[in-house]
Design a protein around this motif. Sequence first.
Motif, mmCIF file in Angstrom:
data_model
loop_
_atom_site.group_PDB
_atom_site.id
_atom_site.type_symbol
_atom_site.label_atom_id
_atom_site.label_comp_id
_atom_site.label_asym_id
_atom_site.label_seq_id
_atom_site.Cartn_x
_atom_site.Cartn_y
_atom_site.Cartn_z
ATOM 1 N N ASP A 157 0.812 28.149 -50.123
ATOM 2 C CA ASP A 157 1.983 28.281 -50.997
ATOM 3 C C ASP A 157 1.895 27.436 -52.264
ATOM 4 O O ASP A 157 2.865 27.311 -53.009
ATOM 5 C CB ASP A 157 3.256 27.929 -50.223
ATOM 6 C CG ASP A 157 3.204 26.525 -49.640
ATOM 7 O OD1 ASP A 157 2.210 25.801 -49.901
ATOM 8 O OD2 ASP A 157 4.137 26.139 -48.921
ATOM 9 N N HIS A 158 0.720 26.842 -52.504
ATOM 10 C CA HIS A 158 0.482 26.020 -53.708
ATOM 11 C C HIS A 158 1.434 24.818 -53.796
ATOM 12 O O HIS A 158 1.729 24.338 -54.891
ATOM 13 C CB HIS A 158 0.587 26.870 -54.981
ATOM 14 C CG HIS A 158 -0.391 27.994 -55.018
ATOM 15 N ND1 HIS A 158 -1.750 27.802 -55.176
ATOM 16 C CD2 HIS A 158 -0.210 29.343 -54.875
ATOM 17 C CE1 HIS A 158 -2.367 28.966 -55.154
ATOM 18 N NE2 HIS A 158 -1.463 29.923 -54.969
ATOM 19 N N LYS A 159 1.883 24.366 -52.668
ATOM 20 C CA LYS A 159 2.693 23.146 -52.637
ATOM 21 C C LYS A 159 1.814 21.948 -53.006
ATOM 22 O O LYS A 159 0.667 21.844 -52.572
ATOM 23 C CB LYS A 159 3.282 22.942 -51.242
ATOM 24 C CG LYS A 159 4.109 21.681 -51.096
ATOM 25 C CD LYS A 159 4.606 21.520 -49.665
ATOM 26 C CE LYS A 159 5.375 20.218 -49.505
ATOM 27 N NZ LYS A 159 5.812 20.016 -48.098
ATOM 28 N N VAL A 160 2.361 21.070 -53.843
ATOM 29 C CA VAL A 160 1.599 19.883 -54.255
ATOM 30 C C VAL A 160 1.513 18.907 -53.086
ATOM 31 O O VAL A 160 2.533 18.425 -52.584
ATOM 32 C CB VAL A 160 2.254 19.205 -55.477
ATOM 33 C CG1 VAL A 160 1.476 17.941 -55.835
ATOM 34 C CG2 VAL A 160 2.282 20.160 -56.669
ATOM 35 N N LEU A 161 0.305 18.639 -52.654
ATOM 36 C CA LEU A 161 0.080 17.730 -51.533
ATOM 37 C C LEU A 161 -0.283 16.325 -51.995
ATOM 38 O O LEU A 161 0.139 15.339 -51.402
ATOM 39 C CB LEU A 161 -1.045 18.278 -50.637
ATOM 40 C CG LEU A 161 -0.836 19.680 -50.053
ATOM 41 C CD1 LEU A 161 -2.078 20.103 -49.291
ATOM 42 C CD2 LEU A 161 0.391 19.695 -49.154
ATOM 43 N N VAL A 162 -1.073 16.258 -53.044
ATOM 44 C CA VAL A 162 -1.515 14.967 -53.573
ATOM 45 C C VAL A 162 -1.450 15.025 -55.090
ATOM 46 O O VAL A 162 -1.953 15.970 -55.702
ATOM 47 C CB VAL A 162 -2.960 14.639 -53.127
ATOM 48 C CG1 VAL A 162 -3.398 13.293 -53.708
ATOM 49 C CG2 VAL A 162 -3.094 14.645 -51.616
ATOM 50 N N ASP A 163 -0.832 14.022 -55.684
ATOM 51 C CA ASP A 163 -0.744 13.950 -57.149
ATOM 52 C C ASP A 163 -0.643 12.483 -57.545
ATOM 53 O O ASP A 163 0.451 11.921 -57.636
ATOM 54 C CB ASP A 163 0.464 14.741 -57.654
ATOM 55 C CG ASP A 163 0.516 14.803 -59.184
ATOM 56 O OD1 ASP A 163 -0.448 14.349 -59.832
ATOM 57 O OD2 ASP A 163 1.529 15.301 -59.718
ATOM 58 N N ASP A 164 -1.775 11.851 -57.725
ATOM 59 C CA ASP A 164 -1.784 10.433 -58.085
ATOM 60 C C ASP A 164 -3.078 10.118 -58.825
ATOM 61 O O ASP A 164 -3.746 11.017 -59.327
ATOM 62 C CB ASP A 164 -1.593 9.543 -56.841
ATOM 63 C CG ASP A 164 -2.627 9.839 -55.741
ATOM 64 O OD1 ASP A 164 -3.680 10.457 -56.054
ATOM 65 O OD2 ASP A 164 -2.391 9.459 -54.583
ATOM 66 N N TYR A 165 -3.435 8.847 -58.888
ATOM 67 C CA TYR A 165 -4.634 8.422 -59.610
ATOM 68 C C TYR A 165 -5.475 7.514 -58.724
ATOM 69 O O TYR A 165 -4.957 6.838 -57.831
ATOM 70 C CB TYR A 165 -4.259 7.677 -60.896
ATOM 71 C CG TYR A 165 -3.722 8.583 -61.976
ATOM 72 C CD1 TYR A 165 -4.562 9.087 -62.967
ATOM 73 C CD2 TYR A 165 -2.379 8.938 -61.994
ATOM 74 C CE1 TYR A 165 -4.068 9.930 -63.953
ATOM 75 C CE2 TYR A 165 -1.871 9.781 -62.983
ATOM 76 C CZ TYR A 165 -2.729 10.269 -63.953
ATOM 77 O OH TYR A 165 -2.254 11.109 -64.913
ATOM 78 N N VAL A 166 -6.769 7.507 -58.996
ATOM 79 C CA VAL A 166 -7.699 6.671 -58.241
ATOM 80 C C VAL A 166 -8.758 6.106 -59.183
ATOM 81 O O VAL A 166 -8.918 6.557 -60.314
ATOM 82 C CB VAL A 166 -8.400 7.472 -57.110
ATOM 83 C CG1 VAL A 166 -7.417 7.855 -56.019
ATOM 84 C CG2 VAL A 166 -9.104 8.705 -57.666
ATOM 85 N N LEU A 167 -9.479 5.112 -58.679
ATOM 86 C CA LEU A 167 -10.654 4.616 -59.369
ATOM 87 C C LEU A 167 -11.764 5.655 -59.293
ATOM 88 O O LEU A 167 -11.758 6.524 -58.422
ATOM 89 C CB LEU A 167 -11.145 3.320 -58.723
ATOM 90 C CG LEU A 167 -10.205 2.124 -58.787
ATOM 91 C CD1 LEU A 167 -10.702 1.019 -57.856
ATOM 92 C CD2 LEU A 167 -10.070 1.607 -60.208
ATOM 93 N N THR A 168 -12.715 5.533 -60.170
ATOM 94 C CA THR A 168 -13.884 6.384 -60.080
ATOM 95 C C THR A 168 -14.875 5.773 -59.100
ATOM 96 O O THR A 168 -15.216 4.596 -59.210
ATOM 97 C CB THR A 168 -14.556 6.537 -61.452
ATOM 98 O OG1 THR A 168 -13.635 7.142 -62.344
ATOM 99 C CG2 THR A 168 -15.769 7.432 -61.349
ATOM 100 N N GLY A 169 -15.280 6.570 -58.149
ATOM 101 C CA GLY A 169 -16.250 6.093 -57.174
ATOM 102 C C GLY A 169 -17.027 7.253 -56.598
ATOM 103 O O GLY A 169 -16.679 8.423 -56.796
ATOM 104 N N TYR A 170 -18.078 6.917 -55.875
ATOM 105 C CA TYR A 170 -18.872 7.966 -55.262
ATOM 106 C C TYR A 170 -19.756 7.345 -54.196
ATOM 107 O O TYR A 170 -20.092 6.160 -54.256
ATOM 108 C CB TYR A 170 -19.750 8.672 -56.305
ATOM 109 C CG TYR A 170 -20.263 10.018 -55.848
ATOM 110 C CD1 TYR A 170 -19.409 11.124 -55.796
ATOM 111 C CD2 TYR A 170 -21.585 10.185 -55.444
ATOM 112 C CE1 TYR A 170 -19.865 12.358 -55.371
ATOM 113 C CE2 TYR A 170 -22.049 11.418 -55.027
ATOM 114 C CZ TYR A 170 -21.179 12.501 -54.985
ATOM 115 O OH TYR A 170 -21.631 13.722 -54.551
#
Length: 246
Positions: free
Chosen positions: A40-53
């Motif tokens: 249903d295209h509900k927003v589950l996650v919407d935030d910010y993070v550091l760049t990592g890998y």
Amino acid sequence: MTELIKNSNISVDCVVFGYDTNTKSLNLLLIKRYLESETDHKVLVDDYVLTGYHIYEHEKLDDAATRVLKELTGLTNQYKKQFKAFGDPDRLRNEKDILWIDNEKFNFRTVTIAYYFLVKTEDVDLTHNKNQAEWFSIHQLPELGFDHKKIILEAYEDLKTKCLAEPIIFELLPNKFTINDVQDVYESILDIEIDNRNFRRKLINKKYIIPLDEKQIGVSKKPAQLYMFSKDVYDKMYEKNYLINI
């Protein structure tokens, strides 16, 4: 050619500090983390993070961090410091983190080695950044994912200590600068006000701060004297417990 085999249990996270000479502020480069449900295209996650890998099996940790920074900013040869490992078994167990990890198919039990980098914001072009990277004031951070707030705060405390022990703030300044420029950087990092006359007197007496036969150009007020930092002079006079007294 070496096959790129990812180590699913070890990652690097990069705290990228940037100084903005226009706003005279210390900023942090973060990337968008966004996830919708497929149904249903509900927003589950919407935030910010550091760049990592995750690191590759053939990679040294420092090389992995440098690679991550280059992919994010296009920059290399920036000041970097490895400051801590974060390995709490529950560090990725927040509800949103679980959703994200399940979608990305990586390991919950990931130990991350944290680095911080010093860059000038003007050197980073974010116009076509594929990670939707943005600069945020260190004092006005958005909602953060994973344990990245903890990582950022510990990096910031380490930076404040480090800038009083080593002349790393010159990584954030142009090659030619005024005394006020130096004071502005210290004030932005330490989040304090510094007595101007006392600071100026102490700084111009440092042998590694070299006065130039030049002044500012293109300014409306009286142009100020320009200086440069000499790493060669600093290295020669460096002592183990030397502190930069401001």
